[in-house]
Design a protein around this motif. Structure first.
Motif, PDB file in Angstrom:
ATOM      1  N   GLN A 149       0.880  -1.146   0.087  1.00  0.00           N
ATOM      2  CA  GLN A 149       0.661   0.012  -0.329  1.00  0.00           C
ATOM      3  C   GLN A 149       0.952   1.753   0.000  1.00  0.00           C
ATOM      4  O   GLN A 149      -0.109   2.243  -0.021  1.00  0.00           O
ATOM      5  CB  GLN A 149      -1.281   0.179   1.298  1.00  0.00           C
ATOM      6  CG  GLN A 149      -2.026  -1.105   0.826  1.00  0.00           C
ATOM      7  CD  GLN A 149      -2.352  -1.337   2.836  1.00  0.00           C
ATOM      8  OE1 GLN A 149      -2.512  -0.604   3.687  1.00  0.00           O
ATOM      9  NE2 GLN A 149      -3.380  -1.883   2.718  1.00  0.00           N
ATOM     10  N   ILE A 150       1.982   1.085   0.028  1.00  0.00           N
ATOM     11  CA  ILE A 150       2.994   2.254   0.163  1.00  0.00           C
ATOM     12  C   ILE A 150       3.496   3.351  -1.318  1.00  0.00           C
ATOM     13  O   ILE A 150       3.397   2.298  -2.231  1.00  0.00           O
ATOM     14  CB  ILE A 150       3.994   2.197   1.446  1.00  0.00           C
ATOM     15  CG1 ILE A 150       4.451   1.807   2.534  1.00  0.00           C
ATOM     16  CG2 ILE A 150       5.564   3.528   1.085  1.00  0.00           C
ATOM     17  CD1 ILE A 150       4.832   0.699   3.201  1.00  0.00           C
ATOM     18  N   THR A 151       3.090   3.860  -1.163  1.00  0.00           N
ATOM     19  CA  THR A 151       3.200   4.779  -2.655  1.00  0.00           C
ATOM     20  C   THR A 151       4.373   5.747  -2.633  1.00  0.00           C
ATOM     21  O   THR A 151       4.744   6.375  -3.874  1.00  0.00           O
ATOM     22  CB  THR A 151       1.689   5.548  -3.182  1.00  0.00           C
ATOM     23  OG1 THR A 151       1.361   6.750  -2.476  1.00  0.00           O
ATOM     24  CG2 THR A 151       1.000   4.262  -3.359  1.00  0.00           C
ATOM     25  N   HIS A 152       5.209   6.151  -1.332  1.00  0.00           N
ATOM     26  CA  HIS A 152       5.057   7.740  -1.551  1.00  0.00           C
ATOM     27  C   HIS A 152       6.132   7.596   0.227  1.00  0.00           C
ATOM     28  O   HIS A 152       5.651   6.812   0.966  1.00  0.00           O
ATOM     29  CB  HIS A 152       4.779   9.131  -1.345  1.00  0.00           C
ATOM     30  CG  HIS A 152       3.613   9.451  -2.384  1.00  0.00           C
ATOM     31  ND1 HIS A 152       2.557   8.496  -2.858  1.00  0.00           N
ATOM     32  CD2 HIS A 152       4.341  10.144  -3.877  1.00  0.00           C
ATOM     33  CE1 HIS A 152       2.207   9.395  -4.074  1.00  0.00           C
ATOM     34  NE2 HIS A 152       2.957   9.992  -4.609  1.00  0.00           N
ATOM     35  N   LEU A 153       7.084   8.343   0.292  1.00  0.00           N
ATOM     36  CA  LEU A 153       7.804   8.372   1.490  1.00  0.00           C
ATOM     37  C   LEU A 153       7.584  10.185   1.481  1.00  0.00           C
ATOM     38  O   LEU A 153       6.975  10.703   1.102  1.00  0.00           O
ATOM     39  CB  LEU A 153       8.833   8.618   1.273  1.00  0.00           C
ATOM     40  CG  LEU A 153       9.702   7.268   0.839  1.00  0.00           C
ATOM     41  CD1 LEU A 153      11.547   7.580   0.148  1.00  0.00           C
ATOM     42  CD2 LEU A 153      10.149   5.912   1.732  1.00  0.00           C
ATOM     43  N   SER A 154       7.754   9.654   3.558  1.00  0.00           N
ATOM     44  CA  SER A 154       6.970  11.096   4.155  1.00  0.00           C
ATOM     45  C   SER A 154       8.163  11.276   4.869  1.00  0.00           C
ATOM     46  O   SER A 154       9.320  11.034   5.401  1.00  0.00           O
ATOM     47  CB  SER A 154       6.421  10.269   5.305  1.00  0.00           C
ATOM     48  OG  SER A 154       5.706  11.779   5.901  1.00  0.00           O
ATOM     49  N   LEU A 155       9.647  12.307   4.178  1.00  0.00           N
ATOM     50  CA  LEU A 155       9.680  13.149   4.893  1.00  0.00           C
ATOM     51  C   LEU A 155       9.860  14.310   5.729  1.00  0.00           C
ATOM     52  O   LEU A 155       9.275  15.129   6.272  1.00  0.00           O
ATOM     53  CB  LEU A 155      10.926  13.527   3.708  1.00  0.00           C
ATOM     54  CG  LEU A 155      11.426  13.076   2.488  1.00  0.00           C
ATOM     55  CD1 LEU A 155      12.804  14.095   1.651  1.00  0.00           C
ATOM     56  CD2 LEU A 155      12.269  11.698   2.784  1.00  0.00           C
ATOM     57  N   ASP A 156      10.295  13.763   7.392  1.00  0.00           N
ATOM     58  CA  ASP A 156      10.039  14.687   8.174  1.00  0.00           C
ATOM     59  C   ASP A 156      10.636  15.771   8.040  1.00  0.00           C
ATOM     60  O   ASP A 156      11.983  15.786   6.648  1.00  0.00           O
ATOM     61  CB  ASP A 156      10.665  13.946   9.653  1.00  0.00           C
ATOM     62  CG  ASP A 156      11.761  13.830   9.600  1.00  0.00           C
ATOM     63  OD1 ASP A 156      12.899  14.012   8.912  1.00  0.00           O
ATOM     64  OD2 ASP A 156      12.278  12.861  10.849  1.00  0.00           O
ATOM     65  N   GLY A 157      11.162  16.936   8.773  1.00  0.00           N
ATOM     66  CA  GLY A 157      11.456  18.152   9.060  1.00  0.00           C
ATOM     67  C   GLY A 157      12.916  18.364   9.257  1.00  0.00           C
ATOM     68  O   GLY A 157      13.730  19.003   8.438  1.00  0.00           O
ATOM     69  N   THR A 158      13.608  17.610   9.573  1.00  0.00           N
ATOM     70  CA  THR A 158      14.861  17.480   9.491  1.00  0.00           C
ATOM     71  C   THR A 158      15.888  16.463   9.321  1.00  0.00           C
ATOM     72  O   THR A 158      16.634  17.698   8.840  1.00  0.00           O
ATOM     73  CB  THR A 158      15.098  16.483  11.293  1.00  0.00           C
ATOM     74  OG1 THR A 158      14.735  16.442  12.096  1.00  0.00           O
ATOM     75  CG2 THR A 158      16.559  16.160  11.828  1.00  0.00           C
ATOM     76  N   THR A 159      15.130  16.065   8.554  1.00  0.00           N
ATOM     77  CA  THR A 159      15.185  15.539   6.855  1.00  0.00           C
ATOM     78  C   THR A 159      15.379  16.662   5.798  1.00  0.00           C
ATOM     79  O   THR A 159      16.386  16.895   4.749  1.00  0.00           O
ATOM     80  CB  THR A 159      14.695  13.805   6.077  1.00  0.00           C
ATOM     81  OG1 THR A 159      14.381  12.929   7.623  1.00  0.00           O
ATOM     82  CG2 THR A 159      15.485  13.692   4.994  1.00  0.00           C
ATOM     83  N   LEU A 160      14.019  16.859   5.554  1.00  0.00           N
ATOM     84  CA  LEU A 160      13.919  18.250   4.403  1.00  0.00           C
ATOM     85  C   LEU A 160      14.941  19.528   5.013  1.00  0.00           C
ATOM     86  O   LEU A 160      15.650  19.643   3.680  1.00  0.00           O
ATOM     87  CB  LEU A 160      12.934  18.879   5.075  1.00  0.00           C
ATOM     88  CG  LEU A 160      11.618  17.899   4.754  1.00  0.00           C
ATOM     89  CD1 LEU A 160      10.557  18.861   4.923  1.00  0.00           C
ATOM     90  CD2 LEU A 160      11.617  18.025   2.874  1.00  0.00           C
ATOM     91  N   HIS A 161      15.322  20.315   7.021  1.00  0.00           N
ATOM     92  CA  HIS A 161      16.970  20.218   6.171  1.00  0.00           C
ATOM     93  C   HIS A 161      18.164  19.522   5.952  1.00  0.00           C
ATOM     94  O   HIS A 161      18.810  20.856   5.917  1.00  0.00           O
ATOM     95  CB  HIS A 161      16.222  21.437   8.248  1.00  0.00           C
ATOM     96  CG  HIS A 161      17.533  21.664   8.577  1.00  0.00           C
ATOM     97  ND1 HIS A 161      17.641  23.373   7.825  1.00  0.00           N
ATOM     98  CD2 HIS A 161      18.531  21.414   9.115  1.00  0.00           C
ATOM     99  CE1 HIS A 161      18.618  23.691   8.504  1.00  0.00           C
ATOM    100  NE2 HIS A 161      19.200  22.895   9.537  1.00  0.00           N
TER     101      HIS A 161
END
Length: 116
Positions: free
Chosen positions: A44-56
């Protein structure tokens, strides 16, 4: 340290509506045999979810020095002509695809748009 998490969409039950009302014409074993097997969470996984620390840390939307857009991945890729295109690109950056074949399909589509 769960930096990158997978996005699992909301799912509905896989049980057909016919099981909402008891039907005594079939045996219990026959009714259970018609229920589809549950799908795994990874299917069912289609996308990854990146948290704020990763985005930074990856400097996706802003750089890590002065927190401005200049020098970020967003500033290097955003040549969109419309606000809708910019929102769409931003969504792609914030929720990257999970499956390799979907990534390849998107890359082929982008390459085809660049050729024409």
């Amino acid at each position: 340290m769960g930096i990158v998490k997978a996005y699992i969409p909301e799912t509905s039950t896989n049980i057909p509506n016919s099981f909402a009302i008891q039907d005594n014409s079939d045996s219990l074993e026959e009714q259970l045999a018609t229920i589809p097997p549950p799908s795994s969470a990874e299917d069912q996984i289609t996308h990854l979810s990146l948290d704020g620390t990763t985005l930074h840390n990856l400097e996706i939307l802003t750089n890590s020095v002065d927190h401005k857009v200049k020098g970020s991945l967003w500033s290097k890729l955003n040549y969109c002509k419309t606000p809708h295109g910019a929102r769409f690109l931003r969504a792609w950056l914030l929720r990257p695809l999970f499956r390799k074949y979907e990534i390849d399909r998107r890359a082929d589509a982008v390459q085809e748009l660049g050729v024409t």
